[in-house]
Design an enzyme around this catalytic site. Structure first.
Site, PDB file in Angstrom:
ATOM      1  N   ASP A 145       0.824  -1.215   0.000  1.00  0.00           N
ATOM      2  CA  ASP A 145       0.000   0.000   0.000  1.00  0.00           C
ATOM      3  C   ASP A 145       0.852   1.257   0.000  1.00  0.00           C
ATOM      4  O   ASP A 145       2.044   1.239   0.280  1.00  0.00           O
ATOM      5  CB  ASP A 145      -0.960  -0.004   1.199  1.00  0.00           C
ATOM      6  N   GLU A 175      -0.501  -2.148   5.245  1.00  0.00           N
ATOM      7  CA  GLU A 175       0.492  -2.058   6.332  1.00  0.00           C
ATOM      8  C   GLU A 175       0.444  -0.696   6.998  1.00  0.00           C
ATOM      9  O   GLU A 175       0.601  -0.593   8.216  1.00  0.00           O
ATOM     10  CB  GLU A 175       1.902  -2.325   5.783  1.00  0.00           C
TER      11      GLU A 175
END
Length: 428
Positions: A92, A159
């Site tokens: 991400d 994350e």
């Protein structure tokens, strides 16, 4: 220090020899990295990124499972009997507007989990993490005579919001893949580009987000005696919080309490009825975490009572990340491989005060793990900043709009480190 790992009698070449002459075609890495950098996606909405990664994994001899915990995916490389080793990369990006000026800079838009529209950027280096793990897949796939067992390439969503690893676990990860004997991970950080930094024991802090809701009593600004001012209570709490670290945590321990937001009220002449504080705590031990939480709750309740609030404050805990605590025995094997591959550029890491949710994955399997960092700053910039004592001022860091790793030494080191560590653990 340079250590040559012992040769496993089952294999013709040592780990450093495999890495030095791996023969895998990695010429595609730059175009992959640029694509990932130019097309970032925010946490939990990494649909296109996951599809792109699955397409790249399909070029290797592995089985692929997608859609785990949202947009997580794994590639499982089976190669006979032996250990099972998992390597994780996060996928991400962040709600940051890029200011690097490169021709492949992101211009992507996104909506954060708070519902705020934002530009999006891989400002934490996850594009390098993905590129390196794909490179390690290529090396492992091309050198099957040099390892035996099972290698799992895991690409984790979300994350940055500290929920992606647990989402994959909650979605049944432990039943979808072989149980790993070891889990591995890495992260790019400011430092001399290509330098690999590792250590045993706690290397990243644990963290929690704590949202505190304070209830007062609204009143006209001209008649404060008719109200209970939650803004005043919140301000007193913010001032007192720092006393916890300074007076309740041992000077030999590490602790941080940071107030990220304080909100209350909507007009200049009204005492509001509610205030909210959102803070973050960090620590290297669960004992210190307990001290912090107990002290915060005690202090907040006391301040509310002191101001006459008759409603209990509400505490909401989120975004928990465990302490990243490297296993010393696995670390010894990984470090020996690093020393053999990188020589003097394999060094002992200092503790990093950032936090990760990586350890949720090995913890779910009850297996040991090792996590390390790799420097990404151009050497000339790093050396001049260090010489002038201006590292904080001159060196872009993770989450900054100007964070851009030096591509060649970074992709080379992260790819070789990932492959070397996996090979070393497959030979344990």
């Amino acid at each position: 220090m340079s250590v040559t790992p012992p040769t496993d009698v089952r294999f013709r070449r040592t780990v450093p020899e495999v890495i030095a002459d791996h023969g895998a075609d990695l010429s595609w890495q730059q175009s992959v990295y640029r694509h990932l950098h130019a097309n970032p996606e925010l946490s939990s909405v990494e649909e296109a990124t996951a599809a792109y990664l699955a397409d790249r994994l399909s070029e290797f001899d592995c089985s692929i499972t997608t859609g785990i915990g949202g947009h997580g995916l794994v590639g499982v490389f089976r190669n006979g009997e032996g250990p099972t080793v998992l390597f994780r990369a996060d996928i991400d990006a962040l709600p940051v507007e890029e200011a690097t000026g490169v021709d492949y800079a992101s211009v992507a838009d996104g909506i954060s989990r708070e519902g705020v529209a934002s530009k999006v950027m891989h400002a934490c280096g996850h594009d390098h993490h993905m590129t390196a793990l794909l490179g390690a897949c290529a090396i492992l796939d091309a050198n099957r005579d040099d390892w035996s067992g099972t290698f799992i390439a895991l690409f984790q969503p979300a994350e940055e919001t500290a929920c992606g690893a647990q989402a994959m676990v909650d979605d049944g990860l432990t039943t979808m893949i072989p149980r790993p004997d070891v889990c591995l991970g890495q992260h790019v950080v400011p430092g001399p580009a290509g330098r690999v930094m590792s250590a045993a024991g706690p290397v990243l802090t644990g963290c929690d987000t704590i949202t505190i809701d304070i209830t007062g009593r609204s009143a006209h600004g001209s008649m404060p005696h008719n109200g209970i001012d939650p803004t005043y209570i919140a301000a007193a709490i913010v001032m007192r919080l720092q006393g916890i670290v300074g007076r309740e945590v041992s000077p030999h321990e590490f602790a941080v309490i940071s107030v990220g937001t304080l909100s209350s009220g909507n007009s200049n002449n009204t005492i509001p009825g509610h205030a909210r504080i959102v803070l973050n705590i960090r620590y290297y031990s669960d004992e210190v975490r307990t001290i912090l939480i107990n002290a915060i709750e005690r202090m907040v309740r006391a301040e509310c009572a002191a101001s006459g609030s008759d409603v209990e404050p509400r505490f909401t805990y989120s975004d928990h990340g465990n302490v990243t605590d490297n296993d010393p025995e696995v670390f010894a094997d990984v470090r020996a491989a690093f020393d053999g591959v990188f020589g003097d550029e394999s060094v002992t890491a200092e503790r990093w005060t950032a936090s990760e949710d990586f350890s949720d994955i090995p913890n779910a399997f009850d297996c040991p793990y090792v996590y390390w960092t790799v420097g990404v700053t151009p050497r000339e910039l790093w050396d001049s900043a260090v010489a002038a004592d201006r590292v904080l001022e001159d060196v872009p860091s993770n989450h900054m709009s100007t964070f851009l790793p030096d591509y060649e030494p970074t992709v080379d080191a992260t790819t070789r480190a990932a492959a070397a560590a996996v090979l070393a653990c497959l030979r344990r």
